[in-house]
Design a protein around this motif. Sequence first.
Motif, short mmCIF file in Angstrom:
data_model
loop_
_atom_site.label_atom_id
_atom_site.label_comp_id
_atom_site.label_asym_id
_atom_site.label_seq_id
_atom_site.Cartn_x
_atom_site.Cartn_y
_atom_site.Cartn_z
N SER A 24 6.71 7.22 -31.38
CA SER A 24 6.72 6.29 -30.25
C SER A 24 5.34 5.66 -30.05
O SER A 24 5.23 4.45 -29.81
CB SER A 24 7.15 7.03 -28.98
OG SER A 24 7.07 6.18 -27.87
N ARG A 25 4.30 6.45 -30.16
CA ARG A 25 2.93 5.94 -30.02
C ARG A 25 2.59 4.96 -31.15
O ARG A 25 1.92 3.96 -30.92
CB ARG A 25 1.93 7.07 -30.01
CG ARG A 25 1.93 7.84 -28.73
CD ARG A 25 0.87 8.90 -28.72
NE ARG A 25 1.00 9.72 -27.53
CZ ARG A 25 0.20 10.70 -27.24
NH1 ARG A 25 -0.80 11.02 -28.04
NH2 ARG A 25 0.37 11.39 -26.14
N GLU B 154 7.27 11.75 -30.19
CA GLU B 154 6.18 11.17 -29.40
C GLU B 154 5.19 10.43 -30.31
O GLU B 154 4.72 9.35 -29.98
CB GLU B 154 5.46 12.28 -28.64
CG GLU B 154 4.50 11.79 -27.60
CD GLU B 154 3.91 12.93 -26.79
OE1 GLU B 154 2.67 12.95 -26.68
OE2 GLU B 154 4.68 13.78 -26.30
N SER C 32 4.28 1.64 -30.35
CA SER C 32 3.66 0.92 -29.24
C SER C 32 2.30 0.32 -29.63
O SER C 32 1.88 -0.67 -29.06
CB SER C 32 3.52 1.81 -28.02
OG SER C 32 2.62 2.86 -28.27
N SER C 33 1.61 0.93 -30.61
CA SER C 33 0.32 0.40 -31.02
C SER C 33 0.45 -0.79 -31.95
O SER C 33 -0.51 -1.53 -32.16
CB SER C 33 -0.51 1.50 -31.69
OG SER C 33 0.05 1.85 -32.93
#
Length: 107
Positions: free
Chosen positions: A101-102, A98, A105-106
């Motif tokens: 993934s964050r 997670e 995406s940032s």
Amino acid sequence: MYRSTQLTLLLIYLLINVAVYCVYWWDKKAAVEGAWRVRESTLLWLAIVGGSLGALAAQQVLGHKTRKEPFRSILMTIGALHVGLGAVWIAAPNLVAEALSRMRSSL
């Protein structure tokens, strides 16, 4: 699928550590023979990129750079960091996935 990825990463990790152990062995041999040496910064970077257990094993087995400070302390810190990160990955693999993934995406 997830299990095969874990096994692949484990194999890569082991290969990196074997390679780092060999570099430390080569540097120890060069030190004994008075030949060209590997820079300490290079040895530490090899530990940082995943070879800390190989580096620590070589340090103990070969007796290489065991009295050299701050090299010894820095290497122990890198090893402790890697053990901690490994424990988090084993204990909470979804947390690590997670977080990655964050991060993606940032960007």
